[in-house]
Design a protein around this motif. Structure first.
Motif, short mmCIF file in Angstrom:
data_model
loop_
_atom_site.label_atom_id
_atom_site.label_comp_id
_atom_site.label_asym_id
_atom_site.label_seq_id
_atom_site.Cartn_x
_atom_site.Cartn_y
_atom_site.Cartn_z
N LEU A 116 0.83 -1.22 0.00
CA LEU A 116 0.00 0.00 0.00
C LEU A 116 0.86 1.26 0.00
O LEU A 116 0.52 2.24 -0.66
N THR A 117 1.95 1.23 0.73
CA THR A 117 2.87 2.38 0.72
C THR A 117 3.41 2.61 -0.68
O THR A 117 3.53 3.75 -1.13
N THR A 118 3.71 1.53 -1.40
CA THR A 118 4.22 1.63 -2.76
C THR A 118 3.23 2.30 -3.71
O THR A 118 3.63 3.04 -4.61
N VAL A 119 1.92 2.06 -3.51
CA VAL A 119 0.92 2.66 -4.41
C VAL A 119 0.47 4.04 -3.95
O VAL A 119 -0.40 4.64 -4.57
N GLY A 120 1.03 4.54 -2.83
CA GLY A 120 0.77 5.92 -2.44
C GLY A 120 -0.13 6.11 -1.23
O GLY A 120 -0.50 7.25 -0.92
N VAL A 121 -0.47 5.06 -0.52
CA VAL A 121 -1.26 5.21 0.70
C VAL A 121 -0.36 5.81 1.78
O VAL A 121 0.73 5.31 2.03
N ARG A 122 -0.83 6.90 2.40
CA ARG A 122 0.01 7.61 3.36
C ARG A 122 -0.32 7.30 4.80
O ARG A 122 0.37 7.75 5.71
N GLY A 123 -1.38 6.56 5.05
CA GLY A 123 -1.73 6.23 6.42
C GLY A 123 -2.87 5.24 6.48
O GLY A 123 -3.64 5.11 5.53
N MET A 124 -2.96 4.55 7.60
CA MET A 124 -4.05 3.61 7.81
C MET A 124 -4.19 3.35 9.30
O MET A 124 -3.27 3.60 10.07
N MET A 125 -5.36 2.86 9.68
CA MET A 125 -5.60 2.44 11.05
C MET A 125 -5.65 0.92 11.05
O MET A 125 -6.24 0.32 10.14
N VAL A 126 -5.04 0.31 12.05
CA VAL A 126 -4.98 -1.15 12.14
C VAL A 126 -5.51 -1.57 13.51
O VAL A 126 -5.12 -1.01 14.53
N SER A 127 -6.40 -2.58 13.51
CA SER A 127 -6.95 -3.12 14.74
C SER A 127 -6.83 -4.64 14.71
O SER A 127 -7.03 -5.25 13.66
N PRO A 174 -8.52 -15.06 14.82
CA PRO A 174 -7.84 -13.77 14.85
C PRO A 174 -7.67 -13.21 13.45
O PRO A 174 -7.29 -13.93 12.52
N LYS A 175 -7.95 -11.93 13.30
CA LYS A 175 -7.79 -11.21 12.03
C LYS A 175 -7.22 -9.83 12.33
O LYS A 175 -7.14 -9.41 13.48
N VAL A 176 -6.87 -9.12 11.28
CA VAL A 176 -6.45 -7.73 11.39
C VAL A 176 -7.39 -6.92 10.53
O VAL A 176 -7.70 -7.30 9.40
N LYS A 177 -7.88 -5.81 11.09
CA LYS A 177 -8.76 -4.92 10.33
C LYS A 177 -7.99 -3.66 9.94
O LYS A 177 -7.40 -3.00 10.80
N LEU A 178 -7.99 -3.36 8.65
CA LEU A 178 -7.38 -2.14 8.14
C LEU A 178 -8.48 -1.15 7.80
O LEU A 178 -9.49 -1.54 7.21
N GLU A 179 -8.29 0.10 8.15
CA GLU A 179 -9.21 1.16 7.75
C GLU A 179 -8.38 2.24 7.06
O GLU A 179 -7.46 2.79 7.65
N ILE A 180 -8.72 2.51 5.81
CA ILE A 180 -7.93 3.41 4.98
C ILE A 180 -8.89 4.37 4.29
O ILE A 180 -9.85 3.93 3.65
N VAL A 181 -8.63 5.67 4.38
CA VAL A 181 -9.41 6.66 3.65
C VAL A 181 -8.54 7.20 2.52
O VAL A 181 -7.41 7.63 2.76
N VAL A 182 -9.08 7.14 1.30
CA VAL A 182 -8.33 7.59 0.12
C VAL A 182 -9.24 8.44 -0.77
O VAL A 182 -10.46 8.41 -0.63
N GLN A 183 -8.61 9.16 -1.69
CA GLN A 183 -9.38 9.90 -2.69
C GLN A 183 -10.10 8.90 -3.59
O GLN A 183 -9.64 7.77 -3.78
N ASP A 184 -11.23 9.32 -4.15
CA ASP A 184 -12.04 8.43 -4.98
C ASP A 184 -11.23 7.72 -6.05
O ASP A 184 -11.41 6.53 -6.29
N GLY A 185 -10.32 8.43 -6.69
CA GLY A 185 -9.56 7.87 -7.80
C GLY A 185 -8.58 6.78 -7.40
O GLY A 185 -8.14 6.00 -8.25
#
Length: 112
Positions: free
Chosen positions: A20-31, A57-68
């Protein structure tokens, strides 16, 4: 903006984060979460006794990104988290009405 919620196997977290960092995601929440789906849990043997483990057990990612970016982020998570075994997870995409960066007061796309 889109909110992407993904549940993945815990051992895939670092690999997914790097992709995700490689494709430009700058932040996320992990639970760390527990849940069940098609797996319906499993049994384990501990000190000679068999126990039913109803939640996996699982990991939940929450990521907010621009529509595109949403489609690319979903594809990246799906390809990276896939093990082709039951319990690989789910991905949900929701609309986000607004966002606010608390520190600066920036809103919406600027807040991302």
């Amino acid at each position: 903006m889109k909110l992407i919620i993904a549940t993945i196997k815990p051992f895939k977290l670092e690999e997914v984060r790097e992709a995700l960092t490689t494709v430009g995601v700058r932040g996320m929440m992990v639970s760390e979460i527990k849940g069940f789906g098609s797996q319906s849990g499993h049994t384990e043997i501990y000190r000679g006794a068999e126990y039913a483990v109803n939640f996996v057990p699982k990991v939940k990612l929450e990521i907010v990104v621009q529509d595109g970016m949403a489609d690319q982020v979903v594809t990246t998570i799906a390809e990276t988290a896939k093990t082709e075994k039951i319990g690989d997870g789910k991905i949900f995409v929701l609309d986000v009405e607004s966002a606010l960066r608390v520190r600066t007061g920036e809103t919406n796309d600027d807040a991302l």
